[in-house]
Design a protein around this motif. Structure first.
Motif, PDB file in Angstrom:
ATOM      1  N   UNK A 156      37.597  42.714  52.833  1.00 44.20           N
ATOM      2  CA  UNK A 156      38.478  42.787  51.674  1.00 44.20           C
ATOM      3  C   UNK A 156      38.256  41.527  50.854  1.00 44.20           C
ATOM      4  N   UNK A 157      38.158  41.676  49.553  1.00 48.75           N
ATOM      5  CA  UNK A 157      38.079  40.507  48.673  1.00 48.75           C
ATOM      6  C   UNK A 157      39.192  40.606  47.660  1.00 48.75           C
ATOM      7  N   UNK A 166      43.465  47.163  45.779  1.00 49.19           N
ATOM      8  CA  UNK A 166      43.889  48.254  46.648  1.00 49.19           C
ATOM      9  C   UNK A 166      43.457  47.979  48.076  1.00 49.19           C
ATOM     10  N   UNK A 167      44.283  48.432  49.002  1.00 49.19           N
ATOM     11  CA  UNK A 167      44.027  48.221  50.424  1.00 49.19           C
ATOM     12  C   UNK A 167      44.494  49.459  51.161  1.00 49.19           C
ATOM     13  N   UNK A 168      43.659  49.978  52.044  1.00 52.32           N
ATOM     14  CA  UNK A 168      44.072  51.162  52.795  1.00 52.32           C
ATOM     15  C   UNK A 168      44.465  50.754  54.207  1.00 52.32           C
ATOM     16  N   UNK A 169      45.550  51.299  54.675  1.00 48.03           N
ATOM     17  CA  UNK A 169      45.949  51.095  56.067  1.00 48.03           C
ATOM     18  C   UNK A 169      45.051  51.939  56.962  1.00 48.03           C
ATOM     19  N   UNK A 170      45.101  51.660  58.260  1.00 45.37           N
ATOM     20  CA  UNK A 170      44.200  52.344  59.190  1.00 45.37           C
ATOM     21  C   UNK A 170      44.389  53.866  59.163  1.00 45.37           C
ATOM     22  N   UNK A 180      48.749  49.136  46.925  1.00 43.63           N
ATOM     23  CA  UNK A 180      48.242  48.434  45.761  1.00 43.63           C
ATOM     24  C   UNK A 180      49.146  47.231  45.530  1.00 43.63           C
ATOM     25  N   UNK A 181      48.554  46.068  45.353  1.00 45.73           N
ATOM     26  CA  UNK A 181      49.392  44.884  45.149  1.00 45.73           C
ATOM     27  C   UNK A 181      48.557  43.632  45.133  1.00 45.73           C
ATOM     28  N   UNK A 182      49.216  42.490  45.309  1.00 41.42           N
ATOM     29  CA  UNK A 182      48.490  41.228  45.216  1.00 41.42           C
ATOM     30  C   UNK A 182      49.162  40.152  46.053  1.00 41.42           C
ATOM     31  N   UNK A 190      52.921  41.233  47.702  1.00 39.69           N
ATOM     32  CA  UNK A 190      53.802  42.350  47.353  1.00 39.69           C
ATOM     33  C   UNK A 190      52.911  43.554  47.098  1.00 39.69           C
ATOM     34  N   UNK A 191      53.116  44.598  47.911  1.00 42.19           N
ATOM     35  CA  UNK A 191      52.276  45.789  47.844  1.00 42.19           C
ATOM     36  C   UNK A 191      53.157  47.022  47.701  1.00 42.19           C
ATOM     37  N   UNK A 192      52.644  47.998  46.971  1.00 38.61           N
ATOM     38  CA  UNK A 192      53.353  49.255  46.773  1.00 38.61           C
ATOM     39  C   UNK A 192      52.550  50.378  47.409  1.00 38.61           C
ATOM     40  N   UNK A 193      53.231  51.202  48.186  1.00 34.61           N
ATOM     41  CA  UNK A 193      52.573  52.383  48.752  1.00 34.61           C
ATOM     42  C   UNK A 193      52.302  53.376  47.650  1.00 34.61           C
TER      43      UNK A 193
END
Ligand code: MYR
Length: 131
Positions: free
Chosen positions: A60-61, A69-73, A79-81, A92-95
């Protein structure tokens, strides 16, 4: 500095947290022994995170203050920062599936990296040691 290799040592309330996130019992039992390892490399306001667990290997960068964006397993997309406040990384991330917010922090306590998670009023911690 956050830089280095961090191996999971223990978790607090992580099962309840995952339950609130909607993770089923079988997956929670597996996730309790995920052998999570993260390698953090910060250069200025840019981070590279190399995540390895029983489930997957992922690079992840991100740049502080910039949404990514980041996906859980299990495939759930966030989506957040991250930003830095004092000595603490705050995320703070939003599903994307339901719009609910997940907040998380990373901070060094002694010689450990403590990551906190909060979702819908349930809090958990995962604590890492340098590896
Ligand atoms: C990173 O910096 O490692 C990438 C971004 C991480 C976003 C927040 C991760 C929350 C993970 C929660 C696990 C929940 C399991 C149900």
């Amino acid at each position: 500095t956050f830089n280095g290799t961090w191996k999971i040592d223990r978790s607090e309330n992580y099962d309840k947290f995952m339950e609130k996130m909607g993770v089923n019992l079988v997956k929670r039992k597996l996730a309790a022994h995920d052998n999570l390892k993260i390698i953090l490399e910060q250069t200025g306001d840019k981070f590279v995170v190399k995540e390895t667990s029983a489930f997957r290997t992922l690079d992840i960068e991100f740049t502080l203050g910039v949404t990514f964006e980041y996906s859980l397993a299990d495939g759930t997309m966030l989506s957040g920062s991250w930003v830095i406040e004092g000595d603490t990384l705050k995320g703070i991330f939003t599903r994307k599936d339901n719009g609910n917010v997940l907040t998380t922090t990373r901070t060094i306590v002694g010689d450990e990296l403590v990551q906190s998670y909060s979702y819908e009023g349930v809090e958990a911690k995962r604590i890492f040691k340098r590896g």
